[in-house]
Write a protein that holds these residues in place. Structure first.
Motif, mmCIF file in Angstrom:
data_model
loop_
_atom_site.group_PDB
_atom_site.id
_atom_site.type_symbol
_atom_site.label_atom_id
_atom_site.label_comp_id
_atom_site.label_asym_id
_atom_site.label_seq_id
_atom_site.Cartn_x
_atom_site.Cartn_y
_atom_site.Cartn_z
ATOM 1 N N SER A 218 7.356 -31.282 3.035
ATOM 2 C CA SER A 218 9.144 -32.137 2.773
ATOM 3 C C SER A 218 9.492 -32.709 3.467
ATOM 4 O O SER A 218 10.214 -33.406 3.706
ATOM 5 C CB SER A 218 10.187 -30.498 2.470
ATOM 6 O OG SER A 218 10.338 -30.619 3.730
ATOM 7 N N THR A 219 8.631 -32.570 4.543
ATOM 8 C CA THR A 219 8.681 -33.771 5.698
ATOM 9 C C THR A 219 8.517 -35.090 5.587
ATOM 10 O O THR A 219 9.181 -35.985 6.191
ATOM 11 C CB THR A 219 8.380 -33.579 7.046
ATOM 12 O OG1 THR A 219 7.048 -33.187 6.866
ATOM 13 C CG2 THR A 219 8.862 -32.446 7.328
ATOM 14 N N TYR A 220 8.108 -34.990 4.604
ATOM 15 C CA TYR A 220 7.322 -36.339 3.645
ATOM 16 C C TYR A 220 8.664 -37.418 3.657
ATOM 17 O O TYR A 220 8.738 -38.997 3.605
ATOM 18 C CB TYR A 220 6.751 -36.638 2.230
ATOM 19 C CG TYR A 220 5.868 -37.620 1.952
ATOM 20 C CD1 TYR A 220 5.575 -38.687 2.455
ATOM 21 C CD2 TYR A 220 6.976 -38.174 0.391
ATOM 22 C CE1 TYR A 220 5.280 -40.098 1.892
ATOM 23 C CE2 TYR A 220 6.343 -39.564 -0.023
ATOM 24 C CZ TYR A 220 5.580 -40.786 1.254
ATOM 25 O OH TYR A 220 5.186 -41.219 0.504
ATOM 26 N N ARG A 221 9.936 -36.349 3.169
ATOM 27 C CA ARG A 221 11.176 -37.630 2.276
ATOM 28 C C ARG A 221 11.429 -38.100 3.592
ATOM 29 O O ARG A 221 11.976 -39.422 3.952
ATOM 30 C CB ARG A 221 12.260 -35.831 1.991
ATOM 31 C CG ARG A 221 12.570 -37.038 -0.015
ATOM 32 C CD ARG A 221 13.325 -35.573 -0.060
ATOM 33 N NE ARG A 221 14.720 -36.420 -0.279
ATOM 34 C CZ ARG A 221 15.674 -35.683 -0.001
ATOM 35 N NH1 ARG A 221 16.099 -34.873 0.410
ATOM 36 N NH2 ARG A 221 16.954 -36.710 0.621
ATOM 37 N N MET A 222 11.525 -37.659 5.048
ATOM 38 C CA MET A 222 11.894 -37.870 6.081
ATOM 39 C C MET A 222 11.510 -38.972 6.149
ATOM 40 O O MET A 222 11.615 -40.253 7.080
ATOM 41 C CB MET A 222 12.404 -36.884 7.501
ATOM 42 C CG MET A 222 12.670 -37.302 8.258
ATOM 43 S SD MET A 222 14.081 -38.300 8.604
ATOM 44 C CE MET A 222 15.402 -36.618 8.766
ATOM 45 N N GLY A 223 10.130 -39.018 6.645
ATOM 46 C CA GLY A 223 8.999 -39.555 6.955
ATOM 47 C C GLY A 223 8.675 -40.978 5.979
ATOM 48 O O GLY A 223 9.339 -41.981 6.956
ATOM 49 N N ARG A 224 9.569 -40.501 4.736
ATOM 50 C CA ARG A 224 9.712 -41.854 3.835
ATOM 51 C C ARG A 224 10.507 -43.030 4.653
ATOM 52 O O ARG A 224 10.235 -43.851 4.185
ATOM 53 C CB ARG A 224 8.913 -41.625 2.426
ATOM 54 C CG ARG A 224 8.239 -42.482 1.556
ATOM 55 C CD ARG A 224 8.686 -42.644 0.034
ATOM 56 N NE ARG A 224 9.915 -42.978 -0.166
ATOM 57 C CZ ARG A 224 10.527 -42.422 -1.326
ATOM 58 N NH1 ARG A 224 9.628 -42.027 -2.476
ATOM 59 N NH2 ARG A 224 11.824 -42.840 -2.132
ATOM 60 N N ARG A 225 11.882 -42.045 4.927
ATOM 61 C CA ARG A 225 13.093 -42.923 4.675
ATOM 62 C C ARG A 225 12.782 -43.635 6.042
ATOM 63 O O ARG A 225 13.005 -44.603 6.284
ATOM 64 C CB ARG A 225 14.240 -42.106 4.921
ATOM 65 C CG ARG A 225 13.972 -41.610 3.245
ATOM 66 C CD ARG A 225 15.696 -41.355 3.289
ATOM 67 N NE ARG A 225 16.230 -40.774 2.082
ATOM 68 C CZ ARG A 225 17.428 -39.505 2.473
ATOM 69 N NH1 ARG A 225 17.659 -38.939 2.891
ATOM 70 N NH2 ARG A 225 17.620 -39.731 0.523
ATOM 71 N N ILE A 226 12.433 -43.701 7.003
ATOM 72 C CA ILE A 226 11.935 -43.525 8.291
ATOM 73 C C ILE A 226 11.069 -44.888 8.300
ATOM 74 O O ILE A 226 11.103 -46.320 8.414
ATOM 75 C CB ILE A 226 11.161 -42.840 9.114
ATOM 76 C CG1 ILE A 226 12.662 -41.735 9.600
ATOM 77 C CG2 ILE A 226 10.887 -43.802 10.406
ATOM 78 C CD1 ILE A 226 11.298 -40.665 10.058
ATOM 79 N N ARG A 227 9.964 -45.084 7.607
ATOM 80 C CA ARG A 227 9.164 -46.011 6.991
ATOM 81 C C ARG A 227 9.901 -46.732 6.559
ATOM 82 O O ARG A 227 10.052 -48.674 6.976
ATOM 83 C CB ARG A 227 8.076 -45.730 6.622
ATOM 84 C CG ARG A 227 6.704 -46.640 6.678
ATOM 85 C CD ARG A 227 5.569 -46.436 6.009
ATOM 86 N NE ARG A 227 5.535 -46.365 4.754
ATOM 87 C CZ ARG A 227 5.164 -45.537 4.028
ATOM 88 N NH1 ARG A 227 4.725 -44.024 4.670
ATOM 89 N NH2 ARG A 227 5.606 -45.085 2.765
ATOM 90 N N GLU A 228 10.121 -47.029 5.115
ATOM 91 C CA GLU A 228 11.424 -47.893 4.228
ATOM 92 C C GLU A 228 11.952 -48.661 5.434
ATOM 93 O O GLU A 228 13.146 -49.621 4.562
ATOM 94 C CB GLU A 228 10.966 -47.051 2.866
ATOM 95 C CG GLU A 228 9.575 -47.275 2.410
ATOM 96 C CD GLU A 228 9.957 -46.532 1.220
ATOM 97 O OE1 GLU A 228 10.952 -46.394 0.765
ATOM 98 O OE2 GLU A 228 9.103 -46.386 0.613
ATOM 99 N N GLY A 229 13.320 -47.515 5.874
ATOM 100 C CA GLY A 229 14.501 -47.893 6.426
ATOM 101 C C GLY A 229 15.537 -46.989 5.155
ATOM 102 O O GLY A 229 15.142 -46.506 4.231
ATOM 103 N N PHE A 230 16.737 -46.439 6.017
ATOM 104 C CA PHE A 230 17.552 -45.392 5.384
ATOM 105 C C PHE A 230 18.347 -46.253 4.521
ATOM 106 O O PHE A 230 18.963 -47.682 5.448
ATOM 107 C CB PHE A 230 18.246 -44.824 6.579
ATOM 108 C CG PHE A 230 17.679 -43.805 6.441
ATOM 109 C CD1 PHE A 230 17.865 -42.459 5.970
ATOM 110 C CD2 PHE A 230 16.210 -43.574 8.378
ATOM 111 C CE1 PHE A 230 16.701 -41.488 6.843
ATOM 112 C CE2 PHE A 230 15.959 -42.751 8.523
ATOM 113 C CZ PHE A 230 16.329 -41.439 8.022
#
Ligand SMILES: Nc1nc2c(ncn2[C@@H]2O[C@H](COP(=O)(O)OP(=O)(O)OP(=O)(O)O)[C@@H](O)[C@H]2O)c(=O)[nH]1
Ligand SMILES: [Mg+2]
Length: 467
Positions: A218-230
């Protein structure tokens, strides 16, 4: 294409273009002989008859010359990393030259003429992996570090390079291996079932481990947002000061500000870094009954951006009562995604934020004067806090940043869930072992143990040449 690993490879490892320094890297058995053909040390070797061997890991000054006509091309520093104490675990030679584009092309030509082959993208790191110096998660971290565009991404990739993900996966694997061992023991020692924990305990163990695996995934959601930007959108009625706030946060007059309501039409977006996190900030058209088609389209786009955004700064004019339209909009967005911002506080400095006039959010309201820049810093801090990426958040916690990891973790969790379900229905241990081994394979694939062709295609071929 699968590269041959017996060859000695060469590539310019610094970016193309002009730079103070350009580095040519060689790796493989012939690295030193190739380097010898093109490089002459300033201090000649003690015996001209025996081949020159540079002192390992010590910089040596000399000249690079053309293999064709002996012409000197550059003055350079050579460093020799004998196997296995190198990035690839092979013999590595690095030549630091002056970083001119044409010069580096020529230097590379000499290495190729001297017997090396041009490296494939990611081939140095592939060799580090094949040589057992790093696992796949660390190889991926190398690429993530190279591509990181925010401090937060650097932080995650760097932790992964230090082995944080490897450690976490290994800990899950240890838990799984215990369960495999127990199931196998039950198969082996059918007569002595009374010595084993109850089936109920076994089912609980499956479910507990499944929970841990799912949590990691589930930490992938955060990881993706960190990469793509919030994604953070500024929303509100016309003329409340959205564009002024946008400009303040961006730090330039990016959006047009006028005293006329309905100034902003299109969505204006900027990528910012706030306290290390990437934020995609959007300014939008003021919400109202549109006066023409262009404005109607702008408002439609504003609503779409609001639907997709992670966070919404909903701007009110502190000096005007909250309208029914504003109330309804905040309610429809969902107050938990909203930071209420009360702007133009300079006009009536004593006016308090109206309490209870908007649907309740989860965080504090903000009072600010975008015109005077008051309250902007606090707002910036709140945005970072609400994205969950502020300094100190998630410290020590591994954040998954790749879909590959997430998919494999979800698959492992699926195996464990099936295992618990089958155990509940009274399946035999032999039957359970099939799913347990399936889960083991998934966790194993995160850190390695995958066919070389697959690994090369899916991971290393995306690297830049020279890494
Ligand atoms: N006094 C005061 N005026 C402000 C403040 N913020 C913005 N304004 C003024 O309010 C007017 C509208 O500002 P904008 O930033 O264009 O407002 P907007 O919400 O983007 O408006 P639209 O694009 O039309 O939806 C301008 O004249 C700004 O100078 C503030 O904090 N105090
Ligand atoms: Mg505007």
């Amino acid at each position: 294409m699968k590269p041959l690993i017996e060859d000695t490879i060469a590539a310019v490892s610094t970016p193309p273009g002009r730079g103070g320094i350009g580095i040519l890297r060689l790796s493989g058995r012939e690295s030193l002989p190739v380097a010898r053909r093109m490089f002459r040390p300033n201090t000649p070797p003690p015996s001209p008859d025996s081949p020159w061997i540079p002192v390992p890991r010590r910089v040596c000054l000399g000249t690079i010359h053309s293999l064709r006509d002996g012409r000197t091309l550059d003055q350079a520093c050579l460093t020799y990393f004998p196997a296995p104490n190198s990035y690839t675990r092979e013999d590595v030679v690095e030549l630091s030259c002056h970083g001119g584009q044409r010069l580096m092309d020529l230097v590379l030509d000499q290495a190729l003429a001297g017997g090396a082959r041009l490296a494939e993208p990611g081939e140095f790191t592939l060799r580090a992996y094949l040589g057992g110096r790093i696992d796949i998660t660390q190889a991926e971290a190398v690429q993530d570090l190279i591509e990181a565009e925010s401090e937060k991404e650097v932080e995650i990739a760097s932790a992964q390079l230090q082995g944080s993900l490897l450690k976490m996966v290994n800990s899950l694997r240890d838990g799984l291996l215990d369960l495999v061992a127990e199931a196998e023991a039950r198969v082996e020692f059918v007569e002595e079932q009374e010595h084993f924990p109850s089936r109920r305990d076994l089912i609980d163990s499956f479910s507990r481990l499944e929970g841990r695996v799912r949590e990691a995934a589930s930490t992938y959601r955060m990881g993706r947002r960190i990469r793509e930007g919030f994604s953070v959108a500024i929303l509100g009625l016309p003329n409340v000061g959205k564009s002024t706030i946008f400009n303040s946060l961006v730090g330039s007059s990016r959006a047009i500000v006028t005293a006329d309501p309905g100034t902003t039409r299109d969505v204006i977006s900027e990528m910012l870094e706030m306290e290390g996190a990437r934020i995609r900030l959007h300014d939008t058209a003021g919400l109202r009954q549109a006066e023409n088609d262009a404005e109607a389209e702008g408002i439609q786009r504003a609503r779409q951006v609001a639907t997709d955004a992670d966070l919404i700064l909903f701007v009110f004019d502190l000096n005007r009562p909250v309208s029914a339209e504003e109330f309804r909009t905040v309610e429809s967005i969902g107050p938990e995604r909203v930071i209420p911002v009360w702007n133009k506080s300079d006009l009536e400095p004593d006016r308090a934020i109206p309490a209870g006039e908007i649907p309740g959010g989860t965080g504090p309201s903000f009072r600010l004067s975008a015109l005077k820049g008051e309250g902007i810093e606090q707002l910036r801090k709140e945005i970072v806090k609400r994205t969950g990426t502020g300094p100190g958040t998630g410290n020590g916690k591994v954040v998954i940043s790749r879909l590959r990891h997430q998919r494999l973790l979800e698959e492992a969790a699926g195996n464990l869930s099936r295992c618990a379900e089958s155990a509940r229905k009274g399946a035999t241990e032999e039957y359970l072992l099939v799913d347990l081994h399936g889960a083991l394979r998934c966790l194993g694939a995160i850190i390695g143990g995958v066919e070389m062709d697959d690994v090369y295609e899916s991971i290393f071929s995306r690297f830049c040449i020279g890494k």
